[in-house]
Write a protein that holds these residues in place. Structure first.
Motif, mmCIF file in Angstrom:
data_model
loop_
_atom_site.group_PDB
_atom_site.id
_atom_site.type_symbol
_atom_site.label_atom_id
_atom_site.label_comp_id
_atom_site.label_asym_id
_atom_site.label_seq_id
_atom_site.Cartn_x
_atom_site.Cartn_y
_atom_site.Cartn_z
ATOM 1 N N THR A 147 5.911 9.392 -9.768
ATOM 2 C CA THR A 147 6.562 8.366 -10.598
ATOM 3 C C THR A 147 5.559 7.434 -11.251
ATOM 4 O OG1 THR A 147 6.877 7.046 -8.597
ATOM 5 C CG2 THR A 147 8.733 8.399 -9.310
ATOM 6 N N LEU A 148 4.327 7.393 -10.743
ATOM 7 C CA LEU A 148 3.321 6.551 -11.369
ATOM 8 C C LEU A 148 3.014 7.040 -12.772
ATOM 9 C CD1 LEU A 148 1.353 4.193 -11.069
ATOM 10 C CD2 LEU A 148 -0.328 5.797 -10.134
ATOM 11 N N GLU A 149 2.981 8.366 -12.959
ATOM 12 C CA GLU A 149 2.758 8.904 -14.292
ATOM 13 C C GLU A 149 3.900 8.539 -15.240
ATOM 14 O OE1 GLU A 149 2.240 10.441 -11.549
ATOM 15 O OE2 GLU A 149 0.168 11.153 -11.554
ATOM 16 N N HIS A 150 5.119 8.479 -14.689
ATOM 17 C CA HIS A 150 6.260 8.091 -15.531
ATOM 18 C C HIS A 150 6.112 6.652 -16.016
ATOM 19 C CE1 HIS A 150 8.885 11.289 -13.306
ATOM 20 N NE2 HIS A 150 7.967 11.827 -14.089
ATOM 21 N N LEU A 151 5.612 5.793 -15.149
ATOM 22 C CA LEU A 151 5.415 4.400 -15.540
ATOM 23 C C LEU A 151 4.318 4.267 -16.587
ATOM 24 C CD1 LEU A 151 5.607 2.600 -12.051
ATOM 25 C CD2 LEU A 151 7.353 2.644 -13.840
ATOM 26 N N GLY A 168 0.817 -1.205 0.000
ATOM 27 C CA GLY A 168 0.000 0.000 0.000
ATOM 28 C C GLY A 168 0.851 1.256 0.000
ATOM 29 N N ALA A 169 1.917 1.253 0.824
ATOM 30 C CA ALA A 169 2.801 2.421 0.888
ATOM 31 C C ALA A 169 3.569 2.616 -0.412
ATOM 32 C CB ALA A 169 3.774 2.267 2.054
ATOM 33 N N ALA A 170 3.946 1.509 -1.076
ATOM 34 C CA ALA A 170 4.663 1.629 -2.352
ATOM 35 C C ALA A 170 3.806 2.318 -3.404
ATOM 36 C CB ALA A 170 5.089 0.243 -2.833
ATOM 37 N N LEU A 171 2.517 1.976 -3.445
ATOM 38 C CA LEU A 171 1.618 2.596 -4.420
ATOM 39 C C LEU A 171 1.365 4.062 -4.077
ATOM 40 C CD1 LEU A 171 -0.109 2.223 -6.923
ATOM 41 C CD2 LEU A 171 -1.965 1.431 -5.462
ATOM 42 N N ILE A 172 1.145 4.339 -2.793
ATOM 43 C CA ILE A 172 0.930 5.733 -2.383
ATOM 44 C C ILE A 172 2.167 6.568 -2.677
ATOM 45 C CG2 ILE A 172 0.567 7.237 -0.390
ATOM 46 C CD1 ILE A 172 -1.949 5.860 -1.213
ATOM 47 N N ARG A 173 3.350 5.994 -2.431
ATOM 48 C CA ARG A 173 4.597 6.724 -2.693
ATOM 49 C C ARG A 173 4.734 7.042 -4.174
ATOM 50 N NH1 ARG A 173 7.658 3.554 0.106
ATOM 51 N NH2 ARG A 173 8.270 2.218 -1.648
ATOM 52 N N GLU A 174 4.341 6.094 -5.030
ATOM 53 C CA GLU A 174 4.380 6.346 -6.480
ATOM 54 C C GLU A 174 3.475 7.517 -6.849
ATOM 55 O OE1 GLU A 174 6.299 4.859 -8.612
ATOM 56 O OE2 GLU A 174 6.563 2.734 -8.179
ATOM 57 N N THR A 184 -8.261 7.229 -14.586
ATOM 58 C CA THR A 184 -8.536 8.567 -14.055
ATOM 59 C C THR A 184 -7.307 9.444 -14.138
ATOM 60 O OG1 THR A 184 -10.138 7.604 -12.511
ATOM 61 C CG2 THR A 184 -9.344 9.809 -12.023
ATOM 62 N N THR A 185 -6.131 8.868 -13.859
ATOM 63 C CA THR A 185 -4.890 9.624 -13.911
ATOM 64 C C THR A 185 -4.565 10.066 -15.337
ATOM 65 O OG1 THR A 185 -4.036 8.358 -12.023
ATOM 66 C CG2 THR A 185 -2.429 9.563 -13.332
ATOM 67 N N GLN A 186 -4.791 9.167 -16.298
ATOM 68 C CA GLN A 186 -4.489 9.477 -17.702
ATOM 69 C C GLN A 186 -5.448 10.506 -18.282
ATOM 70 O OE1 GLN A 186 -4.592 5.545 -19.385
ATOM 71 N NE2 GLN A 186 -2.353 5.311 -19.250
ATOM 72 N N SER A 187 -6.687 10.500 -17.785
ATOM 73 C CA SER A 187 -7.649 11.470 -18.292
ATOM 74 C C SER A 187 -7.470 12.834 -17.640
ATOM 75 C CB SER A 187 -9.073 10.959 -18.051
ATOM 76 O OG SER A 187 -9.321 10.796 -16.663
ATOM 77 N N PRO A 213 5.510 1.651 -22.166
ATOM 78 C CA PRO A 213 4.643 0.557 -22.671
ATOM 79 C C PRO A 213 4.438 -0.520 -21.599
ATOM 80 C CG PRO A 213 6.852 0.331 -23.555
ATOM 81 C CD PRO A 213 6.830 1.638 -22.811
ATOM 82 N N LEU A 214 3.797 -0.121 -20.503
ATOM 83 C CA LEU A 214 3.538 -1.034 -19.387
ATOM 84 C C LEU A 214 2.043 -1.062 -19.115
ATOM 85 C CD1 LEU A 214 6.381 0.091 -16.932
ATOM 86 C CD2 LEU A 214 6.365 -1.961 -18.363
ATOM 87 N N SER A 215 1.534 -2.225 -18.843
ATOM 88 C CA SER A 215 0.114 -2.362 -18.515
ATOM 89 C C SER A 215 -0.071 -2.293 -17.002
ATOM 90 C CB SER A 215 -0.424 -3.692 -19.039
ATOM 91 O OG SER A 215 0.201 -4.776 -18.363
ATOM 92 N N PRO A 216 -1.279 -1.953 -16.527
ATOM 93 C CA PRO A 216 -1.527 -1.966 -15.085
ATOM 94 C C PRO A 216 -1.249 -3.323 -14.449
ATOM 95 C CG PRO A 216 -3.287 -0.806 -16.217
ATOM 96 C CD PRO A 216 -2.428 -1.424 -17.271
#
Length: 376
Positions: A207-211, A196-202, A373-376, A215-218
């Protein structure tokens, strides 16, 4: 397919490197599997040991002196003789866990065959010691009175002889149970916190937007977090089991450690997925902490690790079958304490695998919505 697996492997290695560079998180995990496990096993005594006791001797007879001198270490501290007026103050201040009041005329009544009452005051805030200590006091007083009257310490012979054989923990050593159960608790807690903390930290670091622009899928991002954080917890649990439990505490492990670690891996699949699901719900680390408290406490308290499931209401037992911790505690105790093999624990393994798949799919659905939601 091979490229997807390679992406999952590389992302997982990135997660492990990020964890190793986070000193605070690294120290927290190491402390959880060493200091906290050791403290949980040894700090809270489940046996009667050096319990403070006081005696109010209003009889001042040979029998009362025998009773007062019958309490000695290691179960009790040296009894302190006090007056009846000091009982309330001593109990209120916590100086005594037990106060035995020997009434005036005790020896006279016993020798005459008349009944006599002896008052035992118990500080029940120390519940375990209070329960065990009351039984010890009753046995000690009964033995001393019997020996004084008849010259024999044993009670009246019963028509049936009772032979008690304690299995799996012959000496009823409390820390054998406490240390292992603390490892089980830490596995669940840390796996949820780390993912949970790893995802929140992203999300907080961007850095989540960078990922997402790669060409990476969820599915690849989530799978990488599951296996990498699960591996960290799995290695910590194995280290704690071998070094702290078997090495430092010298607790014997009856069953197969590899089989137990296989079950831990299946359990981590469930709890890491749950951590990601909570990470998609929470918007910040404080929110994640609150959600974890709301989820972890019921799961830990009602899983059977603290209170036997048989003593819970039937509806609670049925509801908790949907929680992975219930099956985890069940097969962990069976393997470690009772030397159960795969043939005995496969139903729990199957149940926890099904629950893990359900949690993984639910977390993946939430994560995909968050990504859209992030991409939109």
């Amino acid at each position: 397919m091979s490229s997807k697996l390679a992406n999952i492997r590389r992302l997982g290695i990135k997660e492990i490197r990020s964890f190793l560079h986070d000193r605070a998180l690294l120290i927290f995990v190491l402390a959880a599997f060493t200091i906290i496990v050791y403290s949980a096993a040894t700090a809270a005594s489940r046996e009667l040991h050096n319990a403070p006791i006081a005696i109010v001797d209003e009889d001042q007879s040979q029998l009362s002196l025998r009773v007062a001198n019958a309490f000695y270490p290691p179960h009790f501290k040296e009894p302190e003789l006090i007056s009846y007026a000091d009982v309330d103050a001593g109990m209120d201040e916590g100086r005594y866990t037990f106060v035995v009041v020997i009434p005036s005329g005790l020896q006279k009544d016993v020798m005459a065959g008349a009944s006599s009452d002896m008052q035992v005051n118990i500080d029940a805030t120390a519940m375990t010691q209070a329960f065990i200590g009351a039984t010890y006091i009753r046995s000690i007083v009964t033995a001393e009175v019997n020996e004084f009257v008849s010259g024999r310490r044993d009670e009246a012979a019963l028509p049936i002889e009772q032979n008690v054989r304690v299995m799996f923990n012959p000496n009823l050593t409390g820390y054998w149970f406490g240390g292992v159960m603390e490892i089980i608790s830490q596995i669940t807690l840390l796996s949820i916190i780390l993912t949970g903390a790893a995802l929140i930290r992203e999300k907080e670091h961007g850095t989540l937007e960078h990922l997402l622009v790669m060409p990476l899928s969820p599915l690849e991002i989530m799978a990488a977090k599951v296996w990498s954080n699960g591996l960290v917890v799995l290695l910590g649990a194995a280290m704690s089991l071998y070094v702290v439990i078997q090495g430092v505490l010298d607790v014997p492990i009856a069953g197969s450690v590899p089989l137990f670690l296989l079950g831990v891996a299946l359990h981590l699949f469930s709890t890491t997925s749950m951590g990601i699901f909570l990470g998609t719900v929470a918007r910040s680390m404080p929110q994640l902490g609150l959600l974890i408290i709301l989820v972890i406490l019921p799961m830990q308290l009602l899983s059977g690790g603290i209170t036997p499931r048989e003593s819970m209401p039937d509806i609670v037992q049925y509801i908790m079958l949907a929680a992975p911790t219930t099956h985890f505690v069940s097969f962990a105790q069976a393997i470690i304490y009772r030397s159960a093999g795969f043939s005995a624990v496969w139903p729990q393994f199957l149940a926890i695998t099904v629950i893990g798949l359900a949690l993984f799919l639910a977390a993946l659905g939430r994560f995909r919505k968050m990504v859209e939601t992030t991409q939109s």
